[in-house]
Design an enzyme around this catalytic site. Structure first.
Site, PDB file in Angstrom:
ATOM      1  N   GLU A 296       0.513   6.899  -6.737  1.00  0.00           N
ATOM      2  CA  GLU A 296      -0.477   7.695  -6.638  1.00  0.00           C
ATOM      3  C   GLU A 296      -0.207   9.326  -6.713  1.00  0.00           C
ATOM      4  OE1 GLU A 296      -3.214   9.297  -3.234  1.00  0.00           O
ATOM      5  OE2 GLU A 296      -3.721   7.134  -3.670  1.00  0.00           O
TER       6      GLU A 296
ATOM      7  N   LYS B 246       1.026  -1.185   0.019  1.00  0.00           N
ATOM      8  CA  LYS B 246       0.061   0.007   0.173  1.00  0.00           C
ATOM      9  C   LYS B 246       0.917   1.266   0.084  1.00  0.00           C
ATOM     10  CE  LYS B 246      -3.720   2.366   0.318  1.00  0.00           C
ATOM     11  NZ  LYS B 246      -3.446   3.590   0.842  1.00  0.00           N
TER      12      LYS B 246
END
Length: 300
Positions: free
Chosen positions: A175, A168
């Site tokens: 991102e 993550k």
């Protein structure tokens, strides 16, 4: 089956709702009385303390801010946890902390799974992307529970303890870079050689969404943002960060892996907080609000 959840904010409430819809009994706690009341109205059985959650549930999901708060919650839970209980941290904890916590709980015969959770505000309706680290048997035990909140094909055990939050962390670094690239491109369209023609960014993003190699969910969100406003005159360009992008860069540096895009996007966020940013950082702030509900600062 009972499942406990500690933290009933935006993400926690969405997860609780999906469990309720799947037929689970959800035992929840939040320090914020408004969040707790909202969850109760939704069907969550709310309790008055962290410890009470462990009294009524053998599987407990944590959706609290990363850092010391996670350790504080675990400290409060520990006296009530039973052998073979499973605690899942669904927040953005640092992977090294998750490894340490798994070892600490294992000494008490309690399993700890670290679950990177992506999907933001849209996860409530469409399901979340879940990246899980930890013991295989514990993962198999909670698989039906995780599948109830996951998007189709959006669930998997990615490795041992810490691996879920590690994956993550890298996800969030990517991102950062993707947001920065989109934002810079749209700023060029807005302020470059065709500035005088006032190019329609809503129309352009709409064209790109059909067949272009750069089409994505982030582009869909940008398209929606441009449908409402393309000037951003009353929006501050300050962009906050959760820390995961910085951890990604630190991990890359530790292994001598060049990450200039992610590093530059992180530096741009720092610059935005010092200066108020520009058109590109305003767009990033609006996109973060769109997918995660992150606050956008307004200016007069």
């Amino acid at each position: 089956m009972n499942v406990g959840i500690i933290g009933l904010g935006r993400m926690g409430a969405g997860i609780a709702q999906r469990w309720l819809e799947a037929g689970y009994t959800v035992i929840g706690f939040d320090v914020d009385a408004v969040h707790a009341k909202s969850a109760q109205e939704m069907g969550v059985t709310t309790v008055r303390s962290v410890a009470e959650v462990a009294h009524d549930a053998r599987i407990i999901w944590l959706m609290v801010p990363a850092g010391p708060i996670v350790d504080e919650v675990l400290k409060e839970l520990m006296p009530r946890l039973q052998s073979d209980d499973i605690v899942i941290d669904g927040g953005n904890s640092k992977f090294t902390d998750s490894i340490r916590r798994a070892q600490t709980l294992a000494a008490k015969n309690v399993f700890f799974l670290d679950c990177g959770t992506s999907g933001g505000l849209y996860g409530r309706e469409h399901g979340y992307s879940l990246m899980v680290g930890g013991d295989q048997n514990a993962y198999d035990t909670v698989y039906p529970l995780l599948a109830a909140i996951a998007a189709p094909k959006g669930l998997g055990r990615v490795g041992s303890s810490g691996a879920g939050h590690y994956v993550k962390m890298v996800h969030n670094g990517i991102e950062y870079g993707m947001l920065q690239a989109y934002a810079e491109g749209f700023q060029i369209l807005k302020e470059g050689s065709f500035k005088g023609q006032n190019l329609d960014l809503h129309a352009i993003s709409g064209i790109w969404l059909h067949g272009a190699v750069i089409r994505s969910w982030l582009l869909e969100l940008a398209h929606d943002v441009f449908a409402r406003d393309q000037q951003f005159k009353n929006i501050s360009g300050e962009i906050q960060e959760s820390g995961t992008g910085r951890w990604t860069v630190e991990e890359a540096q530790a292994h001598h892996i060049p990450t200039p895009v992610i590093k530059e996007s992180l530096q741009m966020r720092e610059w935005s907080r010092k200066t108020g940013g520009n058109y590109a950082t305003k767009l990033i702030a609006l996109l973060r609000n769109a997918f995660g509900g992150h606050a956008v600062k307004k200016v007069q």
